[in-house]
Design an enzyme around this catalytic site. Structure first.
Site, short mmCIF file in Angstrom:
data_model
loop_
_atom_site.label_atom_id
_atom_site.label_comp_id
_atom_site.label_asym_id
_atom_site.label_seq_id
_atom_site.Cartn_x
_atom_site.Cartn_y
_atom_site.Cartn_z
N GLU A 66 0.60 -1.16 0.04
CA GLU A 66 -0.09 -0.30 0.25
C GLU A 66 0.69 1.01 0.15
O GLU A 66 1.72 1.27 0.94
CB GLU A 66 -1.18 -0.10 1.64
CG GLU A 66 -1.67 0.70 1.32
CD GLU A 66 -2.51 2.27 0.61
OE1 GLU A 66 -3.40 0.98 0.09
OE2 GLU A 66 -2.45 2.72 -0.40
N ASP A 93 5.10 0.95 -3.74
CA ASP A 93 4.26 1.05 -4.81
C ASP A 93 4.59 -0.25 -5.24
O ASP A 93 4.75 -0.77 -5.84
CB ASP A 93 5.19 2.11 -5.53
CG ASP A 93 4.11 1.85 -7.20
OD1 ASP A 93 4.34 3.10 -7.71
OD2 ASP A 93 3.89 1.05 -7.77
N ASP A 116 -7.46 2.90 -7.42
CA ASP A 116 -8.37 4.42 -7.83
C ASP A 116 -8.61 4.74 -9.19
O ASP A 116 -7.39 4.18 -10.02
CB ASP A 116 -6.96 4.78 -7.26
CG ASP A 116 -6.51 5.15 -6.20
OD1 ASP A 116 -7.78 4.99 -5.35
OD2 ASP A 116 -5.45 5.61 -5.50
N LYS A 120 -11.03 11.62 -14.53
CA LYS A 120 -10.86 12.09 -15.38
C LYS A 120 -9.88 11.60 -17.04
O LYS A 120 -8.90 11.44 -15.61
CB LYS A 120 -9.99 13.33 -14.90
CG LYS A 120 -10.78 14.82 -14.21
CD LYS A 120 -10.28 15.16 -13.81
CE LYS A 120 -11.29 16.34 -13.09
NZ LYS A 120 -10.53 17.54 -11.90
N ASP A 152 -15.89 -1.10 -8.48
CA ASP A 152 -17.25 -0.77 -9.12
C ASP A 152 -17.85 0.38 -9.85
O ASP A 152 -18.94 1.04 -10.34
CB ASP A 152 -17.91 0.13 -7.40
CG ASP A 152 -17.60 0.86 -6.92
OD1 ASP A 152 -15.80 1.68 -7.68
OD2 ASP A 152 -17.25 2.07 -5.96
N THR A 189 -13.61 -5.82 1.08
CA THR A 189 -12.67 -4.83 1.57
C THR A 189 -14.01 -4.03 1.96
O THR A 189 -14.98 -4.41 2.03
CB THR A 189 -11.76 -4.58 0.00
OG1 THR A 189 -13.27 -3.97 -0.78
CG2 THR A 189 -11.83 -5.68 -0.44
N PHE A 191 -13.91 -1.06 0.46
CA PHE A 191 -14.53 -0.22 -0.79
C PHE A 191 -16.13 -1.07 -0.53
O PHE A 191 -16.95 -0.83 -1.28
CB PHE A 191 -13.35 0.02 -2.15
CG PHE A 191 -13.73 1.12 -1.64
CD1 PHE A 191 -12.73 1.69 -0.59
CD2 PHE A 191 -13.26 2.27 -2.67
CE1 PHE A 191 -11.96 3.34 -0.20
CE2 PHE A 191 -13.01 3.67 -2.73
CZ PHE A 191 -12.66 4.17 -1.09
N GLU A 192 -16.10 -2.59 -1.14
CA GLU A 192 -17.13 -3.16 -2.06
C GLU A 192 -18.13 -3.29 -0.48
O GLU A 192 -18.93 -3.25 -0.98
CB GLU A 192 -16.47 -5.22 -1.15
CG GLU A 192 -17.17 -5.98 -2.27
CD GLU A 192 -16.51 -6.69 -1.67
OE1 GLU A 192 -15.59 -7.76 -1.94
OE2 GLU A 192 -17.55 -8.18 -2.34
C1 LIG Z 1 -10.23 2.98 -4.07
S1 LIG Z 1 -8.97 2.97 -2.23
C2 LIG Z 1 -9.53 0.92 -2.48
C3 LIG Z 1 -8.47 0.46 -1.02
C4 LIG Z 1 -9.60 -1.42 -0.94
N1 LIG Z 1 -8.60 -1.83 -1.77
C5 LIG Z 1 -10.94 -1.44 -0.25
O1 LIG Z 1 -11.42 -1.80 -1.64
O2 LIG Z 1 -11.24 -0.92 0.58
C6 LIG Z 1 -7.16 2.42 -3.73
C7 LIG Z 1 -6.58 1.91 -2.68
O3 LIG Z 1 -4.70 1.36 -3.66
C8 LIG Z 1 -3.98 2.16 -3.05
N2 LIG Z 1 -2.98 2.13 -4.39
C9 LIG Z 1 -2.88 2.99 -5.07
N3 LIG Z 1 -2.12 2.34 -6.65
C10 LIG Z 1 -1.27 2.28 -5.78
C11 LIG Z 1 -0.45 1.22 -5.97
N4 LIG Z 1 0.67 1.87 -7.08
N5 LIG Z 1 1.09 0.55 -4.62
C12 LIG Z 1 -0.48 0.83 -3.95
N6 LIG Z 1 -0.68 0.92 -3.43
C13 LIG Z 1 -1.43 1.86 -4.20
C14 LIG Z 1 -4.13 3.94 -2.00
O4 LIG Z 1 -3.16 4.60 -1.26
C15 LIG Z 1 -5.86 3.51 -1.63
O5 LIG Z 1 -5.71 3.14 -0.72
#
Ligand SMILES: C[S@@+](CC[C@H](N)C(=O)[O-])C[C@H]1O[C@@H](n2cnc3c(N)ncnc32)[C@H](O)[C@@H]1O
Length: 221
Positions: A66, A93, A116, A120, A152, A189, A191-192
């Site tokens: 994360e 990353d 994410d 846009k 979603d 999760t 978000f789910e």
């Molecule tokens: C929309 S949230 C979804 C979180 C979780 N997977 C859920 O379903 O509840 C997206 C997550 O991915 C992380 N993230 C985005 N790009 C990433 C990357 N390249 N490497 C690691 N984490 C990343 C963001 O910091 C964020 O916490």
């Protein structure tokens, strides 16, 4: 967001080790106290799926990646509180780590949930889902093992299906969507849970690695 409980330095170094330098490969035998299949979750957010999965499957080792440090430490403190030694977290990353630090064909499953969306059009290039990412997924996975993805965002999902169609190293096994609340025992999760509570569809797919493309002969840029 609830303030993460501060980890002791010892806990922090066990649950949130420093990621290896570029090119350095993670040594799973050194990494987890007990041997077992390794599953990877990228972008776990507050870590609901990671923590619940580690709790439910004590014979499986989980690595969560994360890039938001505060979330990495929040999930790590939950793991530490529960004494779950079969899960570790990198604050890093996920795409880079997958491409540069995960040994080829060493992972039993990869989970990517609610990446994410970068809504846009001009920001779509920031999405994690790219041909290079899928190639890195297929390189890390053992032959025939699954890549799970859920979102979603329909447009993100359709675009992922298109990328998979053109990906020579992964084959789509299943793609579906549903609105129904998952059963209470399901591991979901954050978000789910939110999407279902708001009556939105969740789109899911499972793809597996193709035998002829597995292993270290795949070059990930
Ligand atoms: C929309 S949230 C979804 C979180 C979780 N997977 C859920 O379903 O509840 C997206 C997550 O991915 C992380 N993230 C985005 N790009 C990433 C990357 N390249 N490497 C690691 N984490 C990343 C963001 O910091 C964020 O916490």
């Amino acid at each position: 967001m609830r303030k993460p409980q501060r980890l002791t330095p010892e806990q922090a170094s066990s649950w949130v080790p420093d990621p290896p330098p570029p090119g350095g490969l993670v040594d799973w035998a050194q990494f987890f106290p007990k041997p077992g299949p390794v599953e990877l979750e990228i972008g776990f957010g507050k870590g609901a799926f990671l923590v619940a999965s580690a709790e439910k499957h004590s014979d499986v080792n989980f690595l969560g990646v994360e890039h938001e440090r505060k979330y990495a430490f929040l999930a790590a403190s939950r793991l530490a509180r529960r004494g779950l030694t079969n899960a570790r977290v990198f604050a890093a990353d996920g795409s880079r780590l997958l491409a540069l630090n995960i040994p080829a064909q060493s992972v039993s499953a990869i989970h990517l949930y609610f990446p994410d969306p970068w809504w846009k059009t001009r920001h779509h290039k920031r999405r994690i889902m790219t041909p290079a990412f899928l190639l890195a997924v297929s390189k890390a996975l053992k032959t025939g093992h699954p890549f799970h993805m859920a979102t979603d965002v329909e447009d993100y999902f359709l675009n992922t299906l298109k990328l998979l169609e053109n990906c020579s190293s992964l084959s789509l096994q299943q793609a579906w969507h549903c609105r129904d609340m998952p059963p209470p025992e399901a591991v979901v999760t954050n978000f789910e849970r939110k999407a279902h509570a708001q009556g939105r569809s969740v789109f899911r797919l499972i793809a597996t690695t193709k035998a002829e493309h597995s292993g270290s002969n795949i070059k990930v840029e």
